[in-house]
Design an enzyme around this catalytic site. Structure first.
Site, PDB file in Angstrom:
ATOM      1  N   CYS A 132       0.808  -1.226   0.000  1.00 30.60           N
ATOM      2  CA  CYS A 132       0.000   0.000   0.000  1.00 30.60           C
ATOM      3  C   CYS A 132       0.842   1.277   0.000  1.00 30.60           C
ATOM      4  O   CYS A 132       0.420   2.302  -0.545  1.00 30.60           O
ATOM      5  CB  CYS A 132      -0.958   0.006   1.190  1.00 30.60           C
ATOM      6  SG  CYS A 132      -0.187  -0.255   2.790  1.00 30.60           S
ATOM      7  N   HIS A 257      -2.659   6.844   3.376  1.00 28.76           N
ATOM      8  CA  HIS A 257      -1.232   7.103   3.540  1.00 28.76           C
ATOM      9  C   HIS A 257      -0.861   8.406   2.828  1.00 28.76           C
ATOM     10  O   HIS A 257      -1.407   8.716   1.759  1.00 28.76           O
ATOM     11  CB  HIS A 257      -0.393   5.990   2.907  1.00 28.76           C
ATOM     12  CG  HIS A 257      -0.453   4.680   3.633  1.00 28.76           C
ATOM     13  ND1 HIS A 257      -1.014   4.526   4.871  1.00 28.76           N
ATOM     14  CD2 HIS A 257       0.017   3.454   3.280  1.00 28.76           C
ATOM     15  CE1 HIS A 257      -0.897   3.261   5.256  1.00 28.76           C
ATOM     16  NE2 HIS A 257      -0.287   2.594   4.301  1.00 28.76           N
TER      17      HIS A 257
END
Lengths: 353, 353
Positions: A132, A257
């Protein structure tokens, strides 16, 4: 070639990524025929909603893959390592979001906006989905690389709690409740640690703190997460010699993120040229007008599909370098969405021949 | 030379940095004679405790500097610009923590561990204290530079709310209380923003978020904070050609800035060599054993004096580069402590001749 729509199995349907996957699939009505939900025996029998219909979760077993065209895996490395080959044996293409196969030379690591053609290069019947953190920047970096030739990346991450799954989210919420109750905290060493309680999957308190660690310890002080950013970026971009330094830091954000990236290219690149190119790149949204307070933040990006890019600046001391700030939902493009996109490329082969 | 202890004035005694300054001065009994507290007329008449004694705050006026040897300023740039020269005119040495004079060629910018001798080089009677973000790394970077020759810095910051003063702290606490009350937040775009309420001094919500902005907008998309890191690092280290790229990001931490730094030197430097050198450097504490979960975090560092350094790694693709993670209390070494240290160097001159 077939007239029926392909059958999909989702292994790990009950996890944090799995539940986002069900949301995403509900917006894609005409891609899949049957969708089977699979999880550990502990979760078998649960009923989840897919495309408006309740589906019962089946326990992971070889038979669940019979008649399956594509099997998505979002499970721990060891489970993928064991079961992805079983799915392939039963006739499925496996699209795996674990770290088990990503660096195998005969398994492609695919981000459709960057290296879609690699989907067909799958001698083992397995396609890997990147980590990710890598996925939170690689669509934008791939677009810039195609034009300017990437030579070096220096990456600092601001990673969300959900990168550690539902346990990470729950831990952050529990800690936030606890530290919110005392308005004196955070001004004396250790008082947040004492108040935050259970650390959950993190090695230090995450509420009112940042933690410079994600993953496991590898050689020379590097974390597994930092090496993934380096190794996966190289593989996806097809640049085995790309220079990459990453420092991965967990921050008290639920999901999405963020990354600060210093990228050096083989040729000069202005901020305007980068902004124009990224503005036209599929899967990228530019939000870059600091005079108007416009830049991406995780709380505003979460739940959306694109990689958001802002704070685009040409380095003052090197006209070949850019400094940028990127945000991407780590459960969507960072996991479920990219996996779904890969699976859809495979499904297209299936339907079109 | 004088037998009496020098007189100190603290201008801005009632702010976030001022209150930390009073704590620090209470641990330094034999440096200062009289300590005068000065603030805006609005705060005049307040009584604050210094070295165990209550002292009344005086309103800023030329006369408060009469008989003062050293005047510390922690006030907005415009107030320093007006009043530091007044203090000098009345016979004091001004030690200023604003940005008003830092880049003036005839005002030294001092970090005692790095360039202490510059204190005497003050033709205008003014000495500047660096910005808190620069100070969170520069002691460690100065030590590494002295041995290995610094050529480039790429810096990503994780900056605490208190960098925006008491209003920043209060805003983060208010927002944390609000978002803690709803365990569904942070999974849909904008829900944190809607719940967090007043943004205070920040351009986006800070609780459950990170905000890639600090300071004001300068040319070409750079923030003032990012340019301070570049310009002040160059001046303190005496390296006008140093290559510096910084991205400054605010995080939901009360106090203590953290920085991820990628530093390139003129010669090869191993992690062990850096660890050994930093372990012996004054003002630096190395905490770097990830196998034991040992690395600095803001919540564990706050309230302490040193620059904490961990996650020391030699870059995998360049033996002349290090990646590090640093933490420093932005109100102590980042502001009050360094100002106190500069003032003490001046006080030594005063007492020793």
């Amino acid at each position: 070639m077939s007239n029926r729509l392909p059958t999909l199995a989702i292994v790990g349907a009950t996890g944090a990524v799995g539940s986002v996957m069900l949301d995403i699939l509900s917006t894609r009505e005409n891609v899949w025929g049957e969708i089977r939900l699979v999880a550990s025996p502990r979760s078998a029998g649960k009923r989840l909603t897919v495309r408006g219909t309740e589906v019962e979760v089946q326990a992971l077993a070889p038979e669940v893959f019979d008649g399956v065209d594509v099997a998505m895996f979002d499970v721990p490395d060891s489970v993928s390592a064991e079961w992805a080959p079983v799915a392939v044996e039963r006739g499925a293409v496996a699209v795996d979001n674990s770290g088990a196969f990503r660096m195998e030379p005969d398994v492609p690591l695919v981000v459709p906006e960057v290296n879609r053609a690699q989907v067909r290069n799958r001698p083992r019947g397995i396609i890997s989905n990147p980590n990710c953190t890598t996925l939170s920047m690689i669509v934008a970096m791939g677009a810039l690389h195609a034009r300017f030739g990437l030579e070096q990346l220096v990456v600092s991450s601001y990673q969300a709690a959900s990168g550690s799954g539902q346990e990470g989210i729950d831990t952050l919420r529990d800690q936030t409740e606890k530290v919110a109750a005392d308005r004196t905290l955070g001004e004396r060493a250790g008082d947040v640690r004492a108040a935050a309680g259970d650390l959950g999957p993190f090695p230090a308190p995450l509420a009112l703190n940042v933690v410079p660690w994600a993953g496991s310890l590898k050689d020379d002080g590097w974390s597994s997460e930092e090496l993934k950013v380096r190794n996966e970026s190289r593989k996806i971009l097809g640049l085995p010699g790309l220079s990459v330094s990453a420092t991965c830091v967990r921050v008290p954000v639920v999901t999405t993120h963020a990354l600060a990236v210093h990228a050096t290219f083989s040729q000069e690149v202005t901020a305007d040229a980068a902004r124009q190119l990224l503005g036209a790149a599929p899967g990228v949204t530019v939000q870059d007008d600091p005079a108007a307070g416009e830049f991406p933040t995780p709380a505003d990006v979460v739940g959306t599909d694109p990689t958001w890019v802002g704070r685009i600046r040409q380095a003052l001391d090197d006209p070949r370098s850019l400094d940028l700030f990127l945000c991407g939902d780590n459960l969507r493009k960072g996991a479920a969405l990219n996996t779904a996109q890969i699976a859809e490329v495979v499904a297209e082969e299936h339907t079109t021949g």
